[in-house]
Scaffold this active site. Structure first.
Site, PDB file in Angstrom:
ATOM      1  N   SER A   8       7.003   1.602 -13.406  1.00  9.61           N
ATOM      2  CA  SER A   8       7.264   0.603 -12.384  1.00  9.61           C
ATOM      3  C   SER A   8       7.453   1.292 -11.045  1.00  9.61           C
ATOM      4  CB  SER A   8       8.521  -0.181 -12.756  1.00  9.61           C
ATOM      5  OG  SER A   8       8.784  -1.148 -11.785  1.00  9.61           O
ATOM      6  N   LEU A   9       7.030   0.634  -9.964  1.00 10.96           N
ATOM      7  CA  LEU A   9       7.240   1.162  -8.628  1.00 10.96           C
ATOM      8  C   LEU A   9       8.699   0.965  -8.238  1.00 10.96           C
ATOM      9  CD1 LEU A   9       4.101  -0.268  -6.806  1.00 10.96           C
ATOM     10  CD2 LEU A   9       4.439   2.041  -7.671  1.00 10.96           C
ATOM     11  N   GLU A  41       0.859  -0.041   2.151  1.00  5.77           N
ATOM     12  CA  GLU A  41       0.087  -1.263   1.953  1.00  5.77           C
ATOM     13  C   GLU A  41       1.034  -2.422   1.724  1.00  5.77           C
ATOM     14  OE1 GLU A  41      -2.404  -0.564  -1.421  1.00  5.77           O
ATOM     15  OE2 GLU A  41      -3.794   0.685  -0.299  1.00  5.77           O
ATOM     16  N   LYS A  43       2.719  -5.237  -0.154  1.00  8.86           N
ATOM     17  CA  LYS A  43       2.989  -5.410  -1.579  1.00  8.86           C
ATOM     18  C   LYS A  43       2.608  -6.820  -1.999  1.00  8.86           C
ATOM     19  CE  LYS A  43       5.094  -4.830  -5.643  1.00  8.86           C
ATOM     20  NZ  LYS A  43       4.326  -5.595  -6.590  1.00  8.86           N
ATOM     21  N   ARG A  64       2.204  -4.770 -18.301  1.00 11.39           N
ATOM     22  CA  ARG A  64       2.997  -3.538 -18.313  1.00 11.39           C
ATOM     23  C   ARG A  64       3.953  -3.528 -19.498  1.00 11.39           C
ATOM     24  NH1 ARG A  64       5.560  -3.481 -13.480  1.00 11.39           N
ATOM     25  NH2 ARG A  64       4.089  -2.061 -12.540  1.00 11.39           N
ATOM     26  N   GLU A 105      -3.177  -5.163 -10.161  1.00  6.09           N
ATOM     27  CA  GLU A 105      -2.264  -6.294 -10.065  1.00  6.09           C
ATOM     28  C   GLU A 105      -3.091  -7.572 -10.120  1.00  6.09           C
ATOM     29  OE1 GLU A 105       2.006  -6.865  -9.210  1.00  6.09           O
ATOM     30  OE2 GLU A 105       0.842  -5.069  -9.571  1.00  6.09           O
TER      31      GLU A 105
END
Length: 119
Positions: A8-9, A41, A43, A64, A105
């Site tokens: 995960s970010l 960028e 999100k 995920r 995504e």
């Protein structure tokens, strides 16, 4: 099961958190990280998915999940026109053989979501 874990970010909400993030990157990858520079960028918050192609054919699409194992959503992803079911080669190129995993995504713009609800 993902071929490589889907991490995960992390979020940074202050200058201090951003500096801590950079320090972690430098510890992991070395000082080249700072010299290479950064790109930011917008999100887009959607569902992180992993697409697995075998010899150019989509075989699995998964969320995920817990990072190691995701939910198989292949039938749902096959309905998205932008996701190729079969990879094609441009002139002079070849379709990758073996296993190829692509991550991204999946999202629906709010205007489309509203239109779907109306329909």
């Amino acid at each position: 099961r993902h071929l490589v874990p889907m991490l995960s970010l992390g979020n940074a909400f202050s200058d201090d958190e951003l500096r801590e993030w950079e320090a972690r990157l430098v510890r992991l990858a070395g000082d080249d990280v700072r010299r290479a520079g950064y790109t930011a960028e917008l999100k887009i918050d959607g569902a992180a998915v992993s697409l697995t192609y075998r010899d150019g054919v989509l075989v699995t699409g998964a969320t995920r999940g817990n990072g190691t194992v995701g939910e198989d959503v292949t039938p749902n992803l096959r309905t998205i026109r932008e996701i190729p079911l079969r990879l094609r080669a441009d002139a002079g190129a070849h379709v990758p053989s073996g296993v190829l995993e692509i991550r991204g995504e999946v999202y629906m713009p709010f205007s489309r979501f509203e239109r779907m609800n109306e329909e």
